[in-house]
Design a protein around this motif. Structure first.
Motif, PDB file in Angstrom:
ATOM      1  N   GLU A 695       0.815  -1.217   0.000  1.00 26.72           N
ATOM      2  CA  GLU A 695       0.000   0.000   0.000  1.00 26.72           C
ATOM      3  C   GLU A 695       0.846   1.263   0.000  1.00 26.72           C
ATOM      4  N   ALA A 696       2.117   1.148   0.408  1.00 27.90           N
ATOM      5  CA  ALA A 696       2.998   2.315   0.373  1.00 27.90           C
ATOM      6  C   ALA A 696       3.197   2.802  -1.056  1.00 27.90           C
ATOM      7  N   ARG A 697       3.020   1.917  -2.013  1.00 25.77           N
ATOM      8  CA  ARG A 697       3.221   2.285  -3.411  1.00 25.77           C
ATOM      9  C   ARG A 697       2.118   3.213  -3.913  1.00 25.77           C
ATOM     10  N   PHE A 698       0.891   3.097  -3.343  1.00 23.36           N
ATOM     11  CA  PHE A 698      -0.172   3.975  -3.829  1.00 23.36           C
ATOM     12  C   PHE A 698      -0.837   4.791  -2.724  1.00 23.36           C
ATOM     13  N   LYS A 699      -0.322   4.691  -1.475  1.00 19.52           N
ATOM     14  CA  LYS A 699      -0.842   5.527  -0.393  1.00 19.52           C
ATOM     15  C   LYS A 699       0.232   6.382   0.260  1.00 19.52           C
ATOM     16  N   GLY A 700       1.480   6.176  -0.138  1.00 23.97           N
ATOM     17  CA  GLY A 700       2.564   6.929   0.470  1.00 23.97           C
ATOM     18  C   GLY A 700       3.253   6.141   1.570  1.00 23.97           C
ATOM     19  N   ALA A 701       4.545   6.428   1.771  1.00 25.14           N
ATOM     20  CA  ALA A 701       5.360   5.632   2.694  1.00 25.14           C
ATOM     21  C   ALA A 701       5.141   5.984   4.158  1.00 25.14           C
ATOM     22  N   ALA A 702       4.768   7.211   4.453  1.00 25.53           N
ATOM     23  CA  ALA A 702       4.717   7.653   5.851  1.00 25.53           C
ATOM     24  C   ALA A 702       3.763   6.808   6.689  1.00 25.53           C
ATOM     25  N   GLY A 703       2.530   6.635   6.200  1.00 25.72           N
ATOM     26  CA  GLY A 703       1.566   5.840   6.953  1.00 25.72           C
ATOM     27  C   GLY A 703       1.987   4.387   7.059  1.00 25.72           C
ATOM     28  N   SER A 704       2.582   3.835   6.010  1.00 22.35           N
ATOM     29  CA  SER A 704       3.026   2.439   6.033  1.00 22.35           C
ATOM     30  C   SER A 704       4.150   2.242   7.033  1.00 22.35           C
ATOM     31  N   ILE A 705       5.084   3.199   7.100  1.00 20.36           N
ATOM     32  CA  ILE A 705       6.187   3.091   8.054  1.00 20.36           C
ATOM     33  C   ILE A 705       5.652   3.093   9.481  1.00 20.36           C
ATOM     34  N   ALA A 706       4.709   3.951   9.760  1.00 18.75           N
ATOM     35  CA  ALA A 706       4.142   4.009  11.114  1.00 18.75           C
ATOM     36  C   ALA A 706       3.460   2.688  11.473  1.00 18.75           C
ATOM     37  N   GLU A 707       2.714   2.107  10.535  1.00 18.78           N
ATOM     38  CA  GLU A 707       2.042   0.833  10.791  1.00 18.78           C
ATOM     39  C   GLU A 707       3.049  -0.296  10.964  1.00 18.78           C
ATOM     40  N   LEU A 708       4.110  -0.302  10.170  1.00 17.14           N
ATOM     41  CA  LEU A 708       5.133  -1.336  10.294  1.00 17.14           C
ATOM     42  C   LEU A 708       5.846  -1.249  11.641  1.00 17.14           C
ATOM     43  N   ARG A 709       6.097  -0.032  12.100  1.00 22.26           N
ATOM     44  CA  ARG A 709       6.706   0.132  13.434  1.00 22.26           C
ATOM     45  C   ARG A 709       5.787  -0.414  14.525  1.00 22.26           C
ATOM     46  N   ARG A 710       4.469  -0.170  14.361  1.00 19.40           N
ATOM     47  CA  ARG A 710       3.522  -0.655  15.372  1.00 19.40           C
ATOM     48  C   ARG A 710       3.517  -2.179  15.411  1.00 19.40           C
ATOM     49  N   ILE A 711       3.490  -2.822  14.243  1.00 21.65           N
ATOM     50  CA  ILE A 711       3.498  -4.283  14.205  1.00 21.65           C
ATOM     51  C   ILE A 711       4.795  -4.822  14.788  1.00 21.65           C
ATOM     52  N   ALA A 712       5.909  -4.186  14.456  1.00 15.99           N
ATOM     53  CA  ALA A 712       7.202  -4.634  14.972  1.00 15.99           C
ATOM     54  C   ALA A 712       7.252  -4.540  16.495  1.00 15.99           C
ATOM     55  N   HIS A 713       6.710  -3.467  17.041  1.00 14.88           N
ATOM     56  CA  HIS A 713       6.701  -3.292  18.500  1.00 14.88           C
ATOM     57  C   HIS A 713       5.866  -4.383  19.168  1.00 14.88           C
ATOM     58  N   TYR A 714       4.686  -4.635  18.601  1.00  7.17           N
ATOM     59  CA  TYR A 714       3.810  -5.672  19.162  1.00  7.17           C
ATOM     60  C   TYR A 714       4.476  -7.046  19.071  1.00  7.17           C
ATOM     61  N   ALA A 715       5.059  -7.350  17.902  1.00  2.37           N
ATOM     62  CA  ALA A 715       5.678  -8.658  17.698  1.00  2.37           C
ATOM     63  C   ALA A 715       6.864  -8.858  18.627  1.00  2.37           C
ATOM     64  N   SER A 716       7.659  -7.836  18.787  1.00  5.57           N
ATOM     65  CA  SER A 716       8.837  -7.947  19.658  1.00  5.57           C
ATOM     66  C   SER A 716       8.427  -8.187  21.100  1.00  5.57           C
ATOM     67  N   ASN A 717       7.425  -7.464  21.570  1.00  3.21           N
ATOM     68  CA  ASN A 717       6.951  -7.636  22.944  1.00  3.21           C
ATOM     69  C   ASN A 717       6.297  -8.997  23.151  1.00  3.21           C
TER      70      ASN A 717
END
Length: 896
Positions: A695-717
């Motif tokens: 979705e970063a390809r047609f919605k922009g990278a900023a929102g995708s980066i924020a969502e990826l950080r959230r998933i990474a935080h949840y997965a790590s914890n």
């Protein structure tokens, strides 16, 4: 091509002769050799001898006279019968004169001009050639008056005259073999298109055994019967295999035409009961007929002292069994029954024995019937499983038979009825074994019907309650059996924990089960498979691969006993190997399980395509990944027992986006959003990671980066370290340098090549050190990670160019370009930036050319029509890009 007016028209060869291109080239080369005057091609019917000859004739167009001779069994006893069309001008008085016939044929060939090749005889079905024609043709070849391409079956074989020419090195012999797996897939692609599931090729490969004629007939019959269907542009299997159609039956009947009644009786007997013990077959049938069929390679003997006899090709058996009248079939089977209590060592033979025992009304005990139903279900034969299980009458075996009926119904897609039978069996169950089998089948059913982990947990709880109830009823169950049943129940609980991503809690219990002194091979292999999943999810990919490999070894050691667990274990083993970056081992795993032998896991679904797509995705080969993952998604629509649909759909969306297919990316992203929440949490989240990346390809990278950080935080914890690393790596790829420290820290303790490559990249990018990035690129390149290697080189080049080290930057551009070529057109910002950082503009190239010839800045300014200050600015940037500091060094520079 020059031909006689009586020669038959030679049809155009296939546009693409699959699997025979090298052989065509070799034969054409042999035909051009001065000391060789032809080729002898020997092969079984249907292997493509005629198509091969057409390709050769086509390649020789306009070069030589070609005369085709077609031998026939009906003319084998007729002197010169095969060449009669070329002797029409012969008088009646000369018809019996070999000399006159020789002269007539040579006259027909015409006078050979100097420097032109000799005429070519193409002799089809030479094994049916009459003796007189054989002698005449070999005389022409031996005297260099003609060349020959001789085609024959291995049995009875080519005429002795041609074999003598082979032994004298005048003809070269080629033995034509069946197509291999890749060639079969290529032929399927030629006929259907390139979107074909490997499971289709695997089944056709096994059934046809590489015979092109049978393969093409199967393709046509299976498409007509809707067993082979096209869905969303992808060819896949649907439902149960139909009976062989009339066209294929006629083909095989043609191959058997001319056999004696005694030989046909042998074929019928073997087809109905194969493999038949050789001693019993010799008692039941004519021994000479058996030997004749063996010489003609229509039947084959097994190795060992206790030889069994089977048909040489499985399709022959299917056709012959369908053609034998019911009355005659029963008579043959009864005759075998009177000779002995006939049994067989093979699983397929055992099932056939039970089948014809039922047909004949033989007395078969319920235990044997139940065993037959169990084996049939393991081999994906629901029709016979139903038949055998329904015949079980013993009350003590009836519950077990109901489970097999439910299993067969589930395989046929009747989930509702299968669920009713399972629930009925468990309701008043008083057997630990029945409770286990019913529960495992219930789990299998829930996996197929895309149930969530809560429903599977209820099955685990019901199993535990059933064990407690049986213990309280004191029905003669041993304490040891109870403890073993509870071990199985604990494994199922751990499976649910893995589904929910609770790997830390699951690992503790699984280690206890694995090492439990009262555990069985089955509990151990289940624990090892789940431990492999746990280890892979937490960054210990090598330990995970070792655990799942041990589980596979246990399955292999026990033959068919644990076959139902094979797909479960292979899926987890493949994932561990992917996480370890063991591409070679992944390829070996896929090759070993690409055939549906013994009900292998690849019979349905898109498992092969999934793993091939994942590997291509990790390597950055996005076009390949897109193609393979789209195939996998379509395969999983038919069967998704491994619950890989969510992750495959997410990866397909990402691969489409990276390959420039925006419509496909949006389609699969929408499909992912519509899927129910089933399967492992880790798989769902990984699928979501890739959808966010797409979705970063047609919605922009900023929102995708924020969502990826959230998933990474949840997965790590949550302890899902591998998942967190995937999210962070994708965020970095989108330009999020702030995620580099976390990615570096998480992957620093990972096992395997994949973790080492990602960690080297993260650490080098984090440090912004060109030397470290170059080292990381080399490590990624050597491990076959071209995308990560290219990203490291690109970043290093940009850093060097920014720091004025243009010469070093230019030195890295060449290996980067080599890697970019492997990425199937994929473009990343680092690539274009690095190229612009080291590539001279057209104006700069002109200035380099003038300056290297000794022109001053003023001269250059006048010729270029710019100011001297502008020239000085250009030279400053040129020096930075080229990594030089003196004007004299420009003489050694290639401006291009």
């Amino acid at each position: 091509m020059r031909r006689s007016e009586t020669a038959e028209d030679i049809r155009s060869p296939p546009t693409h002769l699959v699997g025979r291109q090298v052989l065509v080239a070799q034969i054409l080369e042999q035909l051009s050799e001065a000391h060789l005057y032809g080729a002898l091609v020997v092969g079984e019917p249907g292997l493509g001898k005629t198509a091969l000859s057409r390709a050769i004739v086509d390649a020789l167009a306009d070069e030589a006279t070609v005369i085709r001779i077609g031998a026939q069994p009906s003319l084998k006893k007729v002197p010169y019968g095969a060449i009669a069309p070329y002797l029409t001008d012969l008088s009646v008085a000369d018809a019996g004169s070999p000399i006159a016939i020789y002269r007539a044929l040579t006259k027909h060939l015409g006078q050979q001009k100097p420097g032109t090749p000799a005429p070519l005889f193409v002799v089809d079905d030479a094994h049916d050639l009459d003796d007189s024609t054989s002698v005449l043709l070999t005389q022409l070849i031996a005297t260099r008056r003609a060349r020959a391409l001789v085609l024959a079956r291995p049995t009875p074989g080519p005429p002795s005259e041609f074999l003598a020419l082979w032994h004298d090195n005048i003809l070269h012999r080629y033995d034509l073999g069946p197509l291999n797996f890749q060639e079969i897939h290529e032929l399927c692609v030629r006929e259907l298109g390139d979107q074909i599931l490997s499971s289709v090729t695997a089944l056709l490969s096994k059934t046809s055994e590489g015979n092109p004629m049978f393969l093409l007939a199967l393709l046509h019959s299976d498409t007509r019967a809707k067993f082979l269907v096209e869905r969303n542009g992808v060819w896949c299997l649907a439902g149960e295999r139909p009976e062989i159609d009339l066209r294929l039956t006629d083909l095989i009947r043609g191959q058997l035409r001319g056999r004696t009644p005694a030989e046909l009786e042998v074929l019928e007997t073997v087809a109905l009961a194969e493999p038949v013990a050789l001693g019993i077959l010799r008692t039941s049938c004519d021994p000479e007929a058996i030997d004749a069929l063996a010489r003609d390679q229509l039947v084959a003997f097994s190795e060992g002292t206790d030889k069994g006899v089977a048909l040489a090709h499985p399709l022959y058996g299917e056709v012959i069994r369908a053609l034998v009248p019911i009355g005659r079939s029963i008579a043959i089977r009864r005759r075998l029954l009177t000779l002995s209590e006939y049994q067989t060592g093979s699983i397929e033979g055992f099932l056939r024995w039970v089948s014809w025992g039922l047909d004949c009304g033989a007395s078969i005990d319920d235990a044997t019937l139940l065993r037959a139903a169990i084996v049939a279900n393991r081999l994906y034969d629901p029709a016979f499983a139903l038949r055998a299980a329904r015949e079980v009458q013993a009350p003590e075996l009836r519950s077990r038979a109901l489970i097999e009926i439910a299993h067969a119904r589930m395989t046929r897609g009747d989930f509702t009825y299968a669920r009713e039978l399972i629930d009925e069996t468990l309701q008043n169950c008083v057997s630990l074994r029945i409770a286990k089998e019913a529960t495992l089948l219930s789990i299998d059913l829930r996996m197929r019907s895309r149930s969530n982990s809560a429903e599977i947990r209820r099955d685990a709880d019901r199993w535990a309650e059933t064990i407690d109830r049986i213990e309280q009823q004191q029905v003669g169950v041993s304490d040891r059996s109870l403890r073993r049943s509870r071990l199985g129940c604990r494994i199922l609980t751990c499976f649910v924990m893995n589904l929910d991503g609770q790997y830390q809690e699951s690992e503790k219990y699984l280690l206890e089960v694995r090492d439990h002194p009262e555990g069985t091979d089955e509990t151990r292999l289940a624990a090892l498979a789940l431990l492999g999943e746990v280890f892979g999810a937490t960054g210990r990919a090598l330990a995970g691969a070792a655990a799942t490999a041990e589980a596979l070894a246990i399955i292999a050691e026990h033959g068919h006993r644990f076959l139902r667990h094979q797909e479960f274990v292979i899926t987890r083993h493949g994932m561990s190997l992917v996480r370890a970056g063991s591409w070679k081992e992944v390829g070996t795993l896929l090759a070993d399980h690409s055939q549906p032998t013994d009900g292998g896991m690849m019979l349905f679904g898109g498992m092969l395509e999934y793993f091939e797509g994942v590997v291509a995705l990790r390597q950055g080969k996005m076009r390949t990944a897109r193609k393979r993952l789209i195939l996998a998604v379509e395969g999983f629509r038919e069967s998704d027992v491994a619950q890989l649909m969510t992750i495959s759909t997410g990866m397909a969306a990402y691969a489409c986006a990276m390959a420039g297919d925006s419509a496909g990316a949006q389609q699969y992203a929408s499909e992912f959003a519509a899927l129910p929440a089933y399967g492992p949490l880790q798989s769902r989240l990984l699928g979501q990671i890739y959808v966010v990346g797409a979705e970063a390809r047609f919605k922009g990278a900023a929102g995708s980066i924020a969502e990826l950080r959230r998933i990474a935080h949840y997965a790590s914890n949550s302890g899902m370290k591998a998942l967190a690393a995937s999210a962070l790596e994708l965020a970095v790829r989108l330009g999020d340098t702030a995620s580099l420290p976390s990615l570096d820290e998480i992957t620093s303790v990972f096992e395997g090549v994949d973790g080492a490559v990602v960690n080297s990249m993260a650490a080098a990018m984090r440090a912004k050190e060109a030397a470290a990035l170059e080292s990381a690129a080399v490590k990624a390149k050597n491990a076959d990670y071209p995308l990560i290697a290219a990203e490291c080189y690109g970043t290093a080049i940009n850093i060097l160019a920014h720091n004025g080290a243009g010469q070093r930057a230019r030195a890295l551009q060449s290996p980067l370009n080599e890697l970019i070529e492997k990425l199937e057109g994929l473009q990343r910002p680092q690539f274009s930036e690095s190229q612009s950082a080291t590539k001279l503009t057209e104006r700069e190239r002109d200035i380099v050319t003038l300056a290297s010839r000794g022109h001053s800045n003023r001269d250059i300014a006048e010729q270029q029509g710019v100011s001297v200050r502008t020239v000085e600015g250009h030279l400053y940037r040129i020096f930075a890009k080229l990594g030089i500091s003196r004007r004299e060094d420009l003489r050694d520079v290639d401006p291009t």
